[in-house]
Motif scaffolding. Structure first.
Motif, short mmCIF file in Angstrom:
data_model
loop_
_atom_site.label_atom_id
_atom_site.label_comp_id
_atom_site.label_asym_id
_atom_site.label_seq_id
_atom_site.Cartn_x
_atom_site.Cartn_y
_atom_site.Cartn_z
N ALA A 73 0.85 -1.21 0.00
CA ALA A 73 0.00 0.00 0.00
C ALA A 73 0.88 1.25 0.00
N GLY A 74 1.96 1.22 0.80
CA GLY A 74 2.86 2.38 0.87
C GLY A 74 3.54 2.62 -0.47
N LEU A 75 3.95 1.53 -1.14
CA LEU A 75 4.63 1.68 -2.43
C LEU A 75 3.68 2.20 -3.50
N PHE A 76 2.44 1.72 -3.46
CA PHE A 76 1.42 2.20 -4.42
C PHE A 76 1.22 3.71 -4.26
N LEU A 77 1.12 4.17 -3.02
CA LEU A 77 0.95 5.61 -2.77
C LEU A 77 2.20 6.37 -3.22
N ALA A 78 3.39 5.80 -2.96
CA ALA A 78 4.64 6.48 -3.34
C ALA A 78 4.72 6.64 -4.86
N HIS A 79 4.08 5.75 -5.61
CA HIS A 79 4.08 5.87 -7.07
C HIS A 79 2.93 6.76 -7.57
N GLY A 80 2.22 7.41 -6.65
CA GLY A 80 1.18 8.35 -7.06
C GLY A 80 -0.19 7.71 -7.26
N GLY A 81 -0.38 6.49 -6.74
CA GLY A 81 -1.70 5.85 -6.85
C GLY A 81 -2.68 6.46 -5.87
N LYS A 82 -3.98 6.37 -6.19
CA LYS A 82 -5.02 6.85 -5.27
C LYS A 82 -5.61 5.64 -4.55
N LEU A 83 -5.51 5.66 -3.22
CA LEU A 83 -5.97 4.51 -2.43
C LEU A 83 -7.14 4.95 -1.56
N VAL A 84 -8.30 4.37 -1.79
CA VAL A 84 -9.49 4.73 -1.01
C VAL A 84 -9.76 3.57 -0.05
N THR A 85 -9.40 3.75 1.23
CA THR A 85 -9.58 2.66 2.20
C THR A 85 -10.93 2.79 2.90
N ARG A 86 -11.29 1.76 3.63
CA ARG A 86 -12.59 1.67 4.32
C ARG A 86 -13.74 1.99 3.37
N HIS A 87 -13.59 1.50 2.15
CA HIS A 87 -14.62 1.76 1.13
C HIS A 87 -14.94 0.44 0.43
N ARG A 88 -16.09 -0.12 0.76
CA ARG A 88 -16.50 -1.38 0.11
C ARG A 88 -17.32 -1.03 -1.13
N VAL A 89 -16.86 -1.48 -2.28
CA VAL A 89 -17.58 -1.23 -3.53
C VAL A 89 -18.82 -2.12 -3.52
N THR A 90 -19.98 -1.51 -3.72
CA THR A 90 -21.22 -2.30 -3.66
C THR A 90 -21.80 -2.54 -5.05
N GLY A 91 -21.41 -1.72 -6.02
CA GLY A 91 -21.92 -1.92 -7.39
C GLY A 91 -21.19 -3.07 -8.07
N LYS A 92 -21.32 -3.12 -9.40
CA LYS A 92 -20.69 -4.20 -10.17
C LYS A 92 -19.17 -4.06 -10.08
#
Ligand SMILES: Cc1cc2nc3c(=O)[nH]c(=O)nc-3n(C[C@H](O)[C@H](O)[C@H](O)COP(=O)(O)OP(=O)(O)OC[C@H]3O[C@@H](n4cnc5c(N)ncnc54)[C@H](O)[C@@H]3O)c2cc1C
Length: 342
Positions: free
Chosen positions: A105-124
């Motif tokens: 998770a830390g490396l993904f953020l360091a590469h400029g990724g957007k991480l949305v935690t505590r978010h359960r996707v309910t759609g498709k």
């Protein structure tokens, strides 16, 4: 890369984060949606067999394994009896999910990724531009329960221990800071203990593993590491016709192989090129998802079929007796089996 279309990934576990990092390194905008947060303990044996350096390099995630352990020796037990020793044809990696997922998770953020935690996707969870890496699919009426805990002050007889019980098997694998991960797969039955230190010991005892239960009972437990999971099933083949699906969502291999995590990374590496083609080079989504499905099927078909065939042998007395006999006679074809399963 300018003008790339964005990719959304449902699930910030191993497959989702590794893919996210690979895509970010190729300049693709990525958002990962994760129902939980980091760091967190996960029910997992925490040894990775069959992990290839080339896969990690393609994804750019070699550094997250810094300081991880290498395991080669395996002592296995049938009930309370030592049944055989073996060496893995290539070392397995020992690292806790508490550390591994948080580092990814830390490396993904360091590469400029957007991480949305505590978010359960309910759609498709699938569709154009969206990858489903949400882990184990729900299986109603599943016969399996997974239990794990980190313990200390328990001495091992080899790098790894594997204990075969009645309708259960349990792996003991060292991870960081002297902790040993005790993780088991149990066939659901009356009298299984809960996700507490005492519950784990009761479950081991009820599976015919009194000796192991006694060793675990006197060990030091890592606070909040005892966890349980249920409602999952294993696959014989790669799921089809569901868009781009990776990791356990695509196919779940029985845990005795120690290969599920390597499969999550391999799948992400196989999907990377086609997804960059969609995001940056205008290749149609249907073409990309068909290419990914074919690549996953080619890569995983043999190991899923072989694991599904071997799995029942580990869980019943006859199968265990057969394995014990072959091991004692020096006839267990360890190398060919390893290559079929990884
Ligand atoms: C008992 C047991 C022991 C195991 N032991 C081993 C082992 O020793 N070695 C090994 O290699 N493998 C082992 N495995 C398998 C391994 O844990 C998995 O193969 C691996 O975690 C798969 O990674 P993944 O990214 O597909 O899923 P996960 O790592 O489970 O990640 C999926 C993520 O998606 C999130 N999510 C789910 N739904 C949503 C949603 N709707 N919206 C947003 N986020 C969502 C979850 O919170 C989770 O973080 C074991 C499995 C079990 C059950």
């Amino acid at each position: 890369m300018t003008g790339s279309k964005p990719v959304e990934i449902v699930g910030g576990g191993l497959a989702g984060l590794a893919l996210g990092i690979g895509l970010r390194r190729a300049g693709v905008p990525v958002t990962v949606f994760e129902a939980g947060d980091y760091p967190r303990h996960r029910v997992c044996g925490e040894f990775i067999a069959g992990l290839e350096e080339g896969t990690l390099e393609r994804l750019g995630i070699q550094n997250v394994f810094e300081g991880s352990l290498r395991h080669e020796g395996v002592q296995w037990f049938s009930g309370d009896q030592a049944a055989g020793k073996m060496r893995l044809p290539s070392p397995a990696v020992g690292i806790s999910r508490f550390t591994l997922d948080a580092r990814l998770a830390g490396l993904f953020l360091a590469h400029g990724g957007k991480l949305v935690t505590r978010h359960r996707v309910t759609g498709k969870p699938e569709g154009e531009g969206r990858v489903n890496a949400a882990g184990r699919r729900r299986a109603a009426g599943s016969p399996w329960v997974g239990l794990k805990a980190h313990v200390r002050n328990l001495s091992l007889t080899s790098d790894l221990e594997l204990h075969l019980g009645d309708g259960a098997y349990i792996g003991l694998a060292p991870v960081e800071e002297g902790w040993i991960n005790v993780c088991g797969l149990f066939r659901r039955r009356a009298g299984l203990g809960g996700d507490t230190p005492r519950g784990l010991a009761e479950t081991l005892r009820g599976s015919g593993l009194k000796g192991l239960a006694a060793r675990v009972e006197v060990a030091e437990f890592r606070p909040s590491s005892v966890s349980a999971v249920a409602g999952f099933a294993f696959d014989r083949r790669v799921g089809r016709g569901r868009g781009v699906v990776l990791g356990d969502t695509c196919a779940m291999v029985p845990p005795f192989t120690g290969n599920g995590m390597a499969m999550a990374f391999t799948g992400a590496a196989l999907a990377l090129g086609p997804l960059v083609d969609w995001a940056a080079h205008g290749v149609a989504w249907e073409t990309v998802s068909a290419r990914i499905h074919l690549a996953l099927q080619r890569e995983f078909r043999l190991r899923l079929g072989s694991a599904a065939w071997l799995h029942p042998l580990l869980l019943n007395r006859h199968g265990q007796g057969c394995l014990r006999g072959l091991t004692r006679a020096g006839l267990l074809p360890m190398r060919p089996l390893y290559h079929l399963l990884h």
